[in-house]
Design an enzyme around this catalytic site. Structure first.
Site, PDB file in Angstrom:
ATOM      1  NE  ARG A  32      -2.743   1.204   3.400  1.00 15.83           N
ATOM      2  CZ  ARG A  32      -2.454   0.422   4.428  1.00 15.83           C
ATOM      3  NH1 ARG A  32      -2.597  -0.881   4.325  1.00 15.83           N
ATOM      4  NH2 ARG A  32      -2.050   0.925   5.572  1.00 15.83           N
ATOM      5  CE1 TYR A  74     -14.473  13.520 -15.533  1.00  8.49           C
ATOM      6  CE2 TYR A  74     -13.496  13.293 -13.364  1.00  8.49           C
ATOM      7  CZ  TYR A  74     -14.228  12.773 -14.411  1.00  8.49           C
ATOM      8  OH  TYR A  74     -14.699  11.490 -14.320  1.00  8.49           O
ATOM      9  CG  ASP A 134      -6.591  17.649 -13.985  1.00  2.50           C
ATOM     10  OD1 ASP A 134      -5.840  17.128 -14.829  1.00  2.50           O
ATOM     11  OD2 ASP A 134      -7.700  17.181 -13.670  1.00  2.50           O
ATOM     12  CE  LYS A 146      -9.687  10.540 -18.343  1.00  2.00           C
ATOM     13  NZ  LYS A 146     -10.820   9.631 -18.294  1.00  2.00           N
TER      14      LYS A 146
HETATM   15  C1  PLP Z   1      -9.239  16.515 -16.734  1.00  2.00           C
HETATM   16  C2  PLP Z   1      -9.551  15.277 -15.942  1.00  2.00           C
HETATM   17  N1  PLP Z   1      -9.045  15.144 -14.700  1.00  2.00           N
HETATM   18  C3  PLP Z   1      -9.310  14.052 -13.963  1.00  2.00           C
HETATM   19  C4  PLP Z   1     -10.111  13.038 -14.424  1.00  2.00           C
HETATM   20  C5  PLP Z   1     -10.405  11.849 -13.542  1.00  2.00           C
HETATM   21  O1  PLP Z   1      -9.629  10.776 -13.927  1.00  2.00           O
HETATM   22  P1  PLP Z   1      -9.964   9.235 -13.542  1.00  2.00           P
HETATM   23  O2  PLP Z   1     -11.158   8.849 -14.340  1.00  2.00           O
HETATM   24  O3  PLP Z   1      -8.702   8.536 -13.915  1.00  2.00           O
HETATM   25  O4  PLP Z   1     -10.240   9.197 -12.084  1.00  2.00           O
HETATM   26  C6  PLP Z   1     -10.648  13.130 -15.707  1.00  2.00           C
HETATM   27  C7  PLP Z   1     -11.517  12.056 -16.230  1.00  2.00           C
HETATM   28  O5  PLP Z   1     -12.100  12.165 -17.287  1.00  2.00           O
HETATM   29  C8  PLP Z   1     -10.365  14.275 -16.483  1.00  2.00           C
HETATM   30  O6  PLP Z   1     -10.864  14.437 -17.718  1.00  2.00           O
END
Ligand code: PLP
Length: 407
Positions: A59, A112, A184, A209
């Site tokens: 972990r 998001y 992000d 992604k």
């Molecule tokens: C810009 C962005 N940040 C974070 C996330 C969240 O990622 P995860 O689905 O891997 O938790 C996404 C998901 O689409 C996203 O588009």
């Protein structure tokens, strides 16, 4: 290994990655072990205290995941990285590293949907408040800082509107108020944008992604200084348990080797598709930072090495026409997620951003007619042919309804 002058693509293949010592295997071994045996109790104590490198319990870290973490830290230009079980685990861990009950966080408006949920629904249950602010407006950001504000969180380019934020200016503003800036950078990958070089304190990615890039792993990454990453590892994810496992770290290490190639193709295809859509009579609006008409086009060119693979747009006729268009696509698939080899389209108002109340969605600019397209790695001509036939369905409908062709 000396690699001071290696370029990004070379580092993406070779960085922090040596043949396996025992077998000389070139590709990274997968080490799924949870427990690690120590030669004596002093060594065990040193590894647990972080005074000696190594893994001690799954972990808190794993050798395969550690290779990925070192590689991402190097590509992103950060001191340390931690791999986590999802992008949302990375975002929540990054925020919780700075916030506790009684604190307030400033968050850019169009984020998001999962980030919106965490900040607006989950964090308040633990006494953390928030304000959504238009981070293209520095005065609005400065005015929104409260005495108990402890962090500024932004996403650039944003999902789904592709708003580009001035990271250097926001880092300067945040630091002048004693706040860390968390970015992000999922839409960019370290290939196209380096937030830490522009002054950010932490970078988060959904590695689900483009970084993994094959649509077969859910994972997240946080990059920043050793002190904060150690705190996240020991306190936040150590206690909440969102570790990234070896198998998935291996898949991401494999995906990373082609990241540069993939991301450049995504960008080239997206630019062609944005230009095609912009000139189509059935398309009323196109959001893509690579278009000269995008409100932050010049900032995007200065801050980003490429414009990314996401194009959002609206078709004439709003929601009903948008649905008909999406249902008519034959190559592009209606699907969540982005950054995969396949072209994916989705409808933010009913899919990724569904949980945001309609009034907030509209305030953030996410209209009911908006369509987000993650442009894939197929031949751009084939993607455009698919768009052409699906948009053609709308024109037929309009001609039928009005007896004339829209201009
Ligand atoms: C810009 C962005 N940040 C974070 C996330 C969240 O990622 P995860 O689905 O891997 O938790 C996404 C998901 O689409 C996203 O588009």
């Amino acid at each position: 290994m000396a690699h001071a002058n290696w370029s990004f693509d070379t580092l993406a293949v070779h960085g922090c990655h040596q043949p396996d010592e025992r077998t000389r295997a070139v590709s990274q071994p997968i080490i799924p072990a949870v427990a690690y045996a120590f030669p004596d109790t002093d060594t065990a104590a040193e590894v647990v205290a972080g005074q000696r490198e190594g893994a001690y319990y799954g972990r808190y870290g794993n050798p395969t995941t550690q290779t990925l973490e070192r590689k991402i830290a190097e590509l992103e230009g950060g001191e340390e990285c931690i791999g986590l079980s999802s992008g949302m685990a990375a975002i929540s861990a990054a925020l919780l590293a700075y916030l506790q009950a009684g604190d307030h966080v400033l968050v850019t408006r169009d984020v998001y949907g999962g980030t919106y949920n965490f900040v607006a629904l989950t964090a308040p249950r633990f006494g953390i408040t928030h304000s959504f602010v238009d981070c293209t407006n520095l005065e609005a950001v400065a005015a929104a800082v409260q005495p108990n504000t402890k962090a500024l969180f932004v996403e650039t380019p944003s999902n789904p509107l592709l708003t580009v934020l001035d990271l250097r200016a926001l880092a300067g503003l945040a630091h002048s108020r004693g706040l860390p800036l968390i970015v992000d950078s999922t839409f960019m990958t370290p290939c196209l944008q380096k937030p830490l070089e522009l002054g950010a304190d932490l970078v988060v990615h959904s590695a689900t992604k483009y970084i993994n890039g094959h649509g077969d792993v859910v994972a997240g990454l946080v990059v920043g200084c050793k002190r904060i990453i150690d705190f996240i590892r020991k306190r936040i994810t150590g206690d909440l348990g969102q570790n990234l496992n070896a198998w998935e770290a291996f898949l991401i290490l494999r995906g990373l080797k082609t990241m540069g190639l993939r991301v450049r193709t995504h960008c080239g295809n997206a630019q062609r598709i944005a230009e095609y859509l912009q000139n189509h009579p059935s398309v009323s609006k196109v959001h893509y930072p690579g278009l000269a008409g995008h409100p932050q086009h010049h900032l995007a060119k200065a801050q980003m090495k490429g414009m990314g693979g996401i194009v959002s747009f609206e078709v004439e006729g709003g929601l009903a026409a948008g649905k008909k268009f999406m249902d008519s696509l034959k190559l592009a698939m209606i699907s969540f997620s982005l950054g995969d080899p396949e072209t994916l389209v989705q409808h933010p108002a009913t899919m990724t951003h569904y949980s945001i109340p309609a009034a907030d969605r509209l305030k953030f600019g996410i209209t009911d007619g908006l369509i987000r397209m993650s442009v894939g790695l197929e031949d751009a001509g084939d993607i455009i042919a698919d768009l052409e036939q699906a948009l053609g369905q709308l024109q037929h409908k309009e001609e039928h309804a009005h007896g004339s062709k829209t201009g």
